[in-house]
Design an enzyme around this catalytic site. Structure first.
Site, short mmCIF file in Angstrom:
data_model
loop_
_atom_site.label_atom_id
_atom_site.label_comp_id
_atom_site.label_asym_id
_atom_site.label_seq_id
_atom_site.Cartn_x
_atom_site.Cartn_y
_atom_site.Cartn_z
N LYS A 145 0.81 -1.22 0.00
CA LYS A 145 0.00 0.00 0.00
C LYS A 145 0.85 1.27 0.00
CE LYS A 145 -2.46 0.51 3.62
NZ LYS A 145 -2.20 1.64 4.49
N ASP A 194 -4.52 7.53 4.32
CA ASP A 194 -3.72 6.31 4.35
C ASP A 194 -3.85 5.71 5.74
OD1 ASP A 194 -1.85 4.35 4.00
OD2 ASP A 194 -0.12 5.70 4.16
N THR A 195 -4.47 4.54 5.81
CA THR A 195 -4.69 3.95 7.14
C THR A 195 -4.15 2.54 7.16
OG1 THR A 195 -6.83 3.01 6.55
CG2 THR A 195 -6.83 5.25 7.39
N PRO A 196 -3.76 2.10 8.33
CA PRO A 196 -3.13 0.80 8.44
C PRO A 196 -4.14 -0.34 8.34
CG PRO A 196 -3.36 1.78 10.59
CD PRO A 196 -3.84 2.79 9.61
N HIS A 252 -3.80 -3.26 10.08
CA HIS A 252 -3.68 -4.21 11.17
C HIS A 252 -4.97 -4.35 11.93
CE1 HIS A 252 0.60 -4.14 10.40
NE2 HIS A 252 0.44 -2.85 10.26
N ASN A 293 -2.78 -6.36 -6.57
CA ASN A 293 -1.38 -5.93 -6.66
C ASN A 293 -0.42 -7.11 -6.78
OD1 ASN A 293 0.76 -4.15 -6.66
ND2 ASN A 293 0.83 -3.96 -4.42
N SER A 310 -21.62 5.22 45.67
CA SER A 310 -21.45 5.97 44.40
C SER A 310 -19.98 6.19 44.05
CB SER A 310 -22.22 7.29 44.42
OG SER A 310 -22.05 7.99 45.63
#
Lengths: 297, 635
Positions: B37, B110-112, B114, B165, B541
């Site tokens: 990528k 642009d993102t990973p 994972h 690709n 609380s």
């Protein structure tokens, strides 16, 4: 359908308005450069017919080009804007300058420390800056709204996700927000917009005959007699600047481009990216990121 | 070739004019580093000539030093940003890249790829018009391909290009490409992605990236850049109904009152009727004001200022909408929620919700189900962890105007903000309003809170006791009530243990149940304050967020927080109910101070140190303080 410049303009105006609505004491950092000029122009549009509801802050180093001071003062008067000029008193006292102290100390003391002091003294909780994501690799990941700690540090691991056009400007006591309305603009966009909107810029961006000396591979303009010449004789060259900062630290390029159209044409064929003209970015890779973590804008 | 520029000076003028009318396309790239990528994006930047000489020389140096391509340029190094990432060799956040051709400017998110970074992909996809999904030709459609495709479809991106690709590594085989394409299309159809284009590429060698490749004579479709230059841009709702969230009320002088915002749907002209929502007032557009002069027409995406012909109340966060097909107005919804914080989502906890220009208080119910992004299976869950996606009901504390996310991203997308850290902790996509909010109306009651209080001759309030079990809350609260009663005040004591035997007997001691426990106590005490009573609430609380919610629900001036402070060792030593002993014997779990957290008040109205103060003294101090606050009749 809007053109890319219309979309960028509308999105930047949206950001400016959102930031003002969600802060108490906003300020716009104004460096007199071309990005600042565009940002100011967008601010005039965003709040029209009101004036921008914030002052401009120029963190001055006393070493800017003369023409920069002229444009700054002329615009502030013409647009009737509230201009704050801040010169770090510590630097004045110590006489910090780029020649004796070097670019790193000079930039850190006048700009980074000066900015922090100015923001603290005035209690600004949000500051607009003209940085763009395309300027440098580490900036590609910067958010539009970026939180700074009470010490003005940037933590790359604590960035808030930004989705859609929703910006989260909330901050805890002591924290502040940096907002970058030009995040998605490129250098080309900025020039095209300046040309299209006829935005006033410092004439130094246009080529003219100017006295320069060559130092460390940079063409430095001799802008006043404070510059010590080590046997150098300034030569008159036809030069212009792609980026403006302190004159002793800003390299000129030789150029014949003396109109905006020529500049854009030259830029489109250019093979040297913009920040290269700045001496401060020349050290090891990743340096901009380090500066940002320390509070450099 | 894309990105080629007019080089003769005399054509620059014409060139610039053409470039002034370029369009803007945002797209997201999905895939992992292994799919190539970064190499692809680097290639697009390089081929569109946006890599300058000094970057290029740095790239050459870096390629030799840390590159993975031997002596060749490693384009991936052009796009890897932060220093830490560069060392690890991975991209770990959303980065935005820019390039431009003769017809379009592009913004690439642009993102990973994972597993743990759903959050980043959702962020990148939220503004994208199109998605480029990378598939390694050798590996075909993988789990991560499905995950990316699902997220892209969830975020409403309709145009998908699958870049198959590394075709150079399978000898540019048509069969391999056809196999990948068929399996992708089968899957895409299932999740409603229909506008799909598949392109055989090699990012490394440049095949079909910016122009047709001689290696794939069997492929007749567009190159990747050709596709990106020609794909239609769906400006959110150019023909849809008019929508503009009001960001600011612009009042330079008493004569001018304009409403500034960005149009997120449809278009508007002077003379158009508009509705102001959620209040549902009506008026007519008088002017569309911009610094460049008034407009006779404004469209989606433009930032404008509108003036109306009537003096009606409009504030930041309201939505100006066309008269036809107005947005819905509701305070209860079903939504997809994507969790983005390390701290899990707590059902019932009060968060802030921002949508358009409006920020409101919100609570999220227990998810109906969560979605496994790898298998798309629905799973049962009581919470949402980082990177989890669930379908949940939401309650907000005031009605807002909305459209379903599928119809308008800006009118149906929201973020959730933590009320203490102010971090953005979640994102949501709103689908529809729940019916009950249409049918239940607030009943106007004529005998007001003030009337109730006046009859009793007192100023009602809540005195909220918080502290460990055994700190002395109930003892002190009981004494305070006796004293107030003796002074002729109308009071009521809500005790945590007692409520748990009735109203709250369905609740246990998990964090979620504790939050609901407090919510009910706060609601009930709020009703009692309305009824004119001085209410004493004695609840452990443990969480600041819920105590703060209670304070906000009741109203700050009518809420007095008392921190009954005893160190945990002292409380355990006292152990009036024998509970600590049970905990130590392992018979009781989720016990505050032992295995469940307690967040002490940072700034209580009254702080009682029970080691140094007797219950009698404490009660007197509280009475004195209430008198000082003006809650009691003067003596």
């Amino acid at each position: 359908m809007l053109t890319h410049l219309q979309r960028l303009e509308a999105e930047s105006i949206h950001i400016l308005r959102e930031a003002v609505a969600e802060s108490e004491r906003p300020v716009m950092l104004y460096s007199v450069g071309k990005d600042s000029s565009v940002m100011l122009h967008l601010a005039m549009k965003a709040f029209y017919p009101s004036k921008p509801p914030f002052p401009l802050l120029h963190v001055d180093t006393t070493w800017k080009f003369k023409e920069m001071y002229e444009l700054r003062d002329r615009l502030a008067a013409e647009l009737n804007l509230d201009l704050i000029v801040y010169q770090n008193p510590e630097c004045i006292e110590l006489g910090i300058n780029p020649f004796t102290h070097g670019s790193t100390v000079h930039t850190d003391m006048w700009k980074t420390q000066g900015l922090k002091k100015a923001l603290d003294e005035h209690g600004f909780d949000l500051a607009f800056g003209g940085a763009r994501r395309d300027e440098e690799k580490s900036r590609a990941k910067e958010r539009v709204f970026s939180i700074r700690s009470p010490q003005h540090r940037w933590d790359p691991k604590r960035q808030r996700p930004e989705l859609w056009h929703l910006y989260n400007a909330r901050k805890r006591v002591g924290e502040s927000v940096r907002v970058f309305p030009l995040s998605n603009w490129t250098e080309l966009d900025v020039w095209q917009y300046i040309r299209l909107e006829e935005i006033p810029i410092v004439p130094l961006y246009l080529a003219a005959d100017r006295p320069v000396v060559e130092r460390d591979g940079l063409l430095i303009m001799v802008d006043d007699d404070r510059m010590p010449l080590m046997g150098e004789v300034p030569k008159i060259k036809r030069v212009r600047f792609r980026t403006l900062g302190c004159y002793p630290l800003t390299g000129a390029i030789e150029s014949e481009a003396d109109t905006l159209t020529d500049i854009i044409g030259e830029m489109l064929r250019a093979t040297t990216s913009e920040r290269q003209g700045r001496a401060i970015d020349h050290d090891a890779s990743g340096s901009m990121e380090k500066k940002k973590q320390e509070g450099y804008f | 070739m894309a990105g080629t520029l007019a080089s003769e000076p005399e054509s620059i003028e014409a060139y610039l004019s053409a470039h002034d009318s370029k369009s803007l396309l945002r797209f997201i790239t999905c895939g992992s580093v292994d799919d190539g990528k970064s190499t692809l994006i680097g290639r697009l930047l390089y081929d569109s000539k946006l890599v300058f000489d000094d970057h290029l020389s740095a790239l050459e140096v870096d390629s030799k030093k840390v590159g993975t391509q031997g002596d060749d340029l490693d384009f991936a190094l052009l796009v890897d940003g932060l220093a830490a990432e560069r060392e690890q060799g991975i991209t770990i956040d959303v980065a935005y890249r820019f390039f431009s051709t003769d017809t379009r400017k592009f913004i690439v998110a642009d993102t990973p790829g994972h597993e743990q970074y759903t959050r980043n992909m959702v962020t990148g996809a939220s503004t994208a018009d199109a998605a480029v999904i990378l598939v390694d030709a050798r590996k075909g459609v993988l789990t991560q391909t499905r995950r990316h495709s699902y997220l892209v479809s969830l975020l409403g991106i309709k145009r998908i290009v699958v870049a198959v690709n590394k075709l150079d590594l399978v000898d540019y085989s048509m069969e391999v490409f056809a196999r990948v394409e068929a399996s992708y299309r089968a899957f895409a159809g299932e999740i409603g992605l229909n506008d799909v284009v598949c392109i055989p590429i090699s990012a490394l060698a440049g095949d079909n990236v910016t122009g047709p490749s001689a290696h794939t004579p069997w492929y007749e479709g567009p190159s990747l850049l050709g596709y990106l230059e020609s794909v239609p841009i769906d400006d959110d709702q150019p023909d849809g109904p008019f929508r503009m969230p009001v960001q600011l009320v612009n009042r330079p002088d008493p004569e001018f009152r304009g409403f500034s915002g960005r149009i997120v749907g449809g278009s508007v002209r002077p003379g158009d009727g508009v509705r102001v929502l959620p209040g549902n007032r009506e008026s007519t557009v008088a002017r569309i004001v911009t610094a460049g002069g008034d407009l006779d027409h404004a469209i989606t995406g433009q930032s404008i200022t509108i003036t109306l012909s009537d003096e009606i109340d409009v504030s930041r966060g309201d939505v100006l909408a066309g008269m036809a097909s107005p947005p819905g107005v509701a305070d209860q919804f079903e939504a997809h929620v994507v969790w983005m914080s390390d701290d899990e989502m707590l059902p019932g906890r009060a968060y802030l919700l921002k949508m358009g220009a409006k920020t409101v208080g919100a609570t999220v119910a227990k998810p109906k189900y969560t979605i496994n992004v790898n298998t798309l299976e629905h799973m049962a869950s009581t919470t949402l962890m980082l990177n989890e996606i669930g379908v949940c009901n939401l309650n907000i504390d005031q009605p807002i105007a909305f459209d379903p996310y599928s119809e308008n991203r800006d009118m149906g997308g929201f973020i959730l903000i933590d009320r203490l850290t102010y971090n953005t902790v979640g994102a949501g996509l709103l689908h529809f309003a729940l019916r009950r909010s249409d049918n239940i109306h607030w009943q106007a009651i004529e005998v007001s809170k003030r009337a109730h209080a006046e009859l009793k001759g007192q100023n009602p309030c809540v005195v909220w006791f918080t502290g460990f079990s055994g700190a002395g809350k109930s003892t002190i609260a009981n004494l305070v009530e006796k004293k107030l009663h003796g002074l002729g005040h109308h009071t009521y004591l809500l005790d945590g243990d007692n409520l748990r035997q009735g109203l709250n007997k369905d609740l246990g001691f998990t964090e979620t149940d504790r939050i609901e426990n407090i919510r009910r106590a706060a609601e009930v005490s709020g009703l009692m304050v309305d009824a004119g009573l001085i209410v004493l609430v004695s609840f452990i609380s443990p969480f600041r967020a819920e105590r703060r919610t209670a304070r906000e629900l009741v109203g700050t001036g009518e809420f007095c927080e008392v921190f009954v402070d005893a160190p945990i060792e002292v409380a355990e030593e006292r152990d009036p109910k024998g509970l600590y002993k049970k905990v130590r014997r392992g018979e009781l779990a989720h016990f505050t101070g032992i295995d469940s957290p307690y967040e002490p008040p940072l700034n209580p109205d009254i702080h009682i140190d029970t080691v140094r103060t007797s219950p009698e003294e404490a009660a007197d101090r509280i009475i004195t303080e209430l008198r000082r606050m003006g809650r009691l009749r003067p003596t």
